[in-house]
Design a protein around this motif. Structure first.
Motif, PDB file in Angstrom:
ATOM      1  N   UNK A 221      -4.892   1.294  -6.183  1.00 31.14           N
ATOM      2  CA  UNK A 221      -3.981   1.440  -4.604  1.00 31.14           C
ATOM      3  C   UNK A 221      -2.862   0.535  -5.232  1.00 31.14           C
ATOM      4  N   UNK A 222      -1.602   0.459  -5.227  1.00 27.38           N
ATOM      5  CA  UNK A 222      -0.905  -0.566  -5.242  1.00 27.38           C
ATOM      6  C   UNK A 222      -1.223  -1.523  -4.173  1.00 27.38           C
ATOM      7  N   UNK A 223      -1.092  -2.421  -4.755  1.00 22.25           N
ATOM      8  CA  UNK A 223      -1.555  -4.297  -2.972  1.00 22.25           C
ATOM      9  C   UNK A 223      -0.647  -3.513  -1.726  1.00 22.25           C
ATOM     10  N   UNK A 224       0.549  -3.624  -1.731  1.00 22.26           N
ATOM     11  CA  UNK A 224       1.770  -3.036  -0.698  1.00 22.26           C
ATOM     12  C   UNK A 224       1.110  -2.257  -0.438  1.00 22.26           C
ATOM     13  N   UNK A 225       0.223  -0.726  -0.259  1.00 14.01           N
ATOM     14  CA  UNK A 225       0.021  -0.487   0.375  1.00 14.01           C
ATOM     15  C   UNK A 225      -1.951  -1.004   0.831  1.00 14.01           C
TER      16      UNK A 225
END
Lengths: 558, 174
Positions: A221-225
């Motif tokens: 999961x991209x950390x921004x999400x």
């Protein structure tokens, strides 16, 4: 560490005012017990055996010396001169008065602390690796993301009345030191093939009555999400988690009932819609703002080895024994992390007196940039100590009973408050811990046994994490009498596993003998340099069973 | 004395009558005036209800899926969500979905076991109408809407989380 700005200060001050008014209305009879219960729980206040118990949040286990001095002050002024550090990196007071709780919360607010959501059916304190920021195997420091999670989860309006409590753990290193496989949500920082940082998302793990190792719901999961994805999980849980039976209300039961594939499908469908242009996508600017609070300390340039430290190791057997167990590698040359043990025999595991807290605060100021951490093994950690200071630090810690050289060993027992304090408990746990510690008081023998996690819980809620103890002990109630069930082979970390029960339970007085027999079996069977838990994995439970029960087992079954 | 309801942060007399369990028998003829009907009743009698030429509202139980009324939202003057126990938090997600996913802009009411200590969170999730449990004083409860001046995370009332505002405030300060 993270410092409050005017927004954070205002929010905590408003919480104190809100709870002061709620307490006033309760005491005036305007709120019923049932109405007040969730309100006080979301401020960490339980009604316990002797008095209310107040659990104070230590976000991801990080404390400043100033905060620790305030915790000591509260122990002195509002409690009986001690506090209990918990397996979720928090601190509990066992003797506060309900009427004084708003004042205690106001004192905490002075030092940027609170008791928000430390209990109740809501998102609890975020926990992480107690070596965050200093571990050599770290991918990124998990604390900025943990702080972003803390803020997002604080007073989240949609998720204040969940089916049951909800715990999130975050680990930033390769080795899991945050038990991410055993939380409602576990977030494990990883890098993908293109070198991007993201999170492996694990869901539905947990201990308690139905222990389950969590399932990976998303590999990357991209950390921004991080927040949008957690919201999707929580929304599915909030809508469909069971509410008819408190014992089946955790998210793990929903995941089990639906199956991980179907649960993941629902979460992904929710996320797919909700994440679009969501303002909850974390900005680089916000990450940088928070991360600036966790910059590396102002380290000196030091050689990797310090001559005086090497000399002291050679000169003093007891110092070198302590260093072997309680001193941990640090990513900076010439520095080390130190565990100050709260596991001295005769003292309930995790307990610290007000004087000890003040003393540790002084040590943190003198030796470790004025900061310390609470570990989920219920010890205190000075993360940034110069190697040349280790000997002086050891001597000082010893003078206050904080230098028991047992980290990772059998007597470093993780233990809940148990039946002595907790109204949920089926059985006492502290006296069991003490009896076992007394049996294994020979340091040479203890070190020869080697690394061994022993965990004790006084009931199924498993606050002592007995499921993941190499040896786990669970207090059970049998027709009003206290008995203890023993499991072996559990472990924490990347290979997290749940222990297997060895057979019928035992009386309290048998427990030191039972543990001794398990150890005897291990000593007889082990290969060179093999840990207890690895021997259990290799040969199985049966030889240990035979060692413990012998013929008595047939009697017990008769 | 008429029953009271908080609407638009003011206490008013309530003109709505809820029917269906646990608020009366849905098999009886409908009373005069605006009625809130349970979801199942709406599904069965929508034509009859439309023919009454009176304001119509529907109420959802905690397990009711708001998707079931997504296409009908323009026909309701009120959508109400029932809280049989205030600790049952499903209605918060139902409200958030109605406001965001299904775009409902009309009156969204919380009723049942609702007290003043839930108002702040309920309002954040999109409720703008509140019928408190009988022993709660709605006038005194109004103060709870302003329990907090700071909101870390976005929600229906304000989708922009604090961190995006901090960034703006920081830029202005610089």
């Amino acid at each position: 560490m993270y410092r409050y700005d005017s927004y954070d200060h205002a929010l905590v001050a408003e919480r104190v005012a809100q709870f002061r008014d709620q307490t006033r209305r309760y005491l005036a009879g305007e709120l019923t017990d049932d109405e007040f219960r969730p309100l006080r729980l979301q401020n960490g206040l339980y009604i316990q055996r002797h008095a209310p118990m107040l659990r104070v949040a230590v976000p991801y286990g990080l404390l400043s010396s100033r905060q620790l001095r305030m915790l000591a002050h509260i122990a002195r002024k509002h409690d009986r001169g001690y506090g209990h550090f918990t397996t979720r990196q928090n601190i509990q007071y066992n003797w506060p008065r309900l009427e004084e709780t708003p004042d205690i919360l106001a004192l905490l607010a002075e030092v940027e602390m609170h008791a928000i959501q430390t209990s109740g059916n809501c998102i609890r304190n975020i926990t992480t690796d107690h070596f965050a920021g200093v571990a050599a195997d770290e991918i990124i420091d998990p604390r900025p993301l943990a702080e972003i999670l803390r803020q997002w989860s604080t007073f989240h309006p949609e998720f204040a009345y969940l089916p049951r409590k909800f715990k999130i753990a975050l680990n930033g290193a390769e080795a899991d030191r945050a038990a991410v496989l055993l939380h409602d949500i576990g977030l494990h920082v990883i890098r993908n093939a293109s070198g991007e940082t993201g999170l492996r998302v694990i869901v539905g793990g947990g201990m308690g009555r139905t222990p389950i190792v969590g399932h990976v719901i998303r590999e990357f999961l991209p950390w921004r999400h991080m927040l949008t994805y957690c919201e999707a999980i929580l929304r599915v849980y909030n809508r469909y988690g069971r509410r008819d039976n408190i014992y089946k209300a955790r998210i793990k039961i929903l995941v089990k009932a639906l199956g991980i594939e179907e649960f993941a499908r629902q979460v992904e469908a929710e996320w797919e819609i909700a994440r679009k242009d969501s303002p909850a996508i974390i900005t680089q600017e916000e990450f940088d703002r928070v991360a600036a609070h966790f910059e590396p300390q102002a380290y000196e340039s030091l050689p990797e080895m310090d001559a005086s430290y090497v000399q002291s190791l050679a000169d003093s057997r007891s110092f070198s024994r302590w260093a072997e167990r309680n001193v941990h590698p640090h990513r900076r040359a010439g520095y080390a992390s130190v565990t100050l043990s709260l596991k001295k025999t005769g003292v309930p595991p995790g307990d610290a007196t007000d004087a000890q807290m003040d003393f540790v605060a002084d040590l943190a100021d003198r030796y470790s940039f004025g900061e310390l951490r609470v570990s989920h093994e219920q010890n205190l950690i000075l993360a940034d100590v110069r190697k040349r200071d280790l000997f002086a630090l050891w001597q000082a810690a010893k003078s206050q009973g904080l230098a028991t050289p047992n980290v990772g060993l059998l007597t470093n027992i993780v233990c809940c408050p148990g039946g002595d304090f907790c109204s949920l408990a089926n059985a006492k746990s502290i006296p069991i811990a003490e009896a076992i510690q007394r049996r294994f008081d020979d340091l040479d023998y203890l070190h020869d046994i080697g690394e061994l996690d022993l965990n004790i819980s006084g009931c199924m809620n498993s606050c002592g994490h007995h499921h993941i103890g190499h040896i786990g002990i669970l207090g059970v109630d049998k027709q009003g009498a206290e008995f203890y069930q023993v499991s072996i082979g559990g472990r924490q970390g990347n290979q997290a596993a749940l222990g297997q029960v060895i057979g019928p339970s035992f009386a309290a007085s048998d427990m030191p003998d039972v543990v001794a027999k398990l150890i005897d079996t291990y000593i007889g069977e082990r290969h060179e340099d093999e840990l207890f838990v690895d021997t259990v994995q290799r040969i199985g439970v049966a030889p240990f069973k035979a060692g413990v029960y012998g013929n008595a087992k047939e009697v017990a079954h008769a | 004395m008429p029953e009271r309801v908080i609407r638009g942060r003011r206490v008013e007399n309530d003109v709505w009558q809820a029917i269906g369990q646990p608020h009366g028998d849905a098999t009886q003829p409908l009373p005069q005036g605006p009625v809130l009907v349970p979801l199942a009743y709406w599904r069965e009698h929508r034509d009859l209800l439309a023919a009454r030429r009176q304001p119509i509202g529907v109420w959802l139980a905690p397990a009711d899926d708001p998707a079931a009324i997504a296409d009908d939202l323009g026909r309701f003057s009120v959508v109400a969500i029932h809280f049989p126990k205030f600790t049952d938090g499903r209605g918060y997600s139902t409200a958030a979905l109605l406001r965001t996913r299904y775009g409902y802009r009309g009156e969204l009411r919380a009723f049942g076991d609702v007290g003043r200590d839930q108002l702040f969170y309920l309002a954040r999730c999109g409720f703008d109408s509140f019928k408190l449990a009988p022993h709660h004083d709605p006038e005194a409860a109004l103060a709870s809407f302003t329990d907090f001046s700071v909101r870390y995370q976005g929600s229906v009332d304000d989708p922009v989380p604090l961190f995006r505002k901090r960034a703006v405030a920081g830029r202005i300060a610089r």
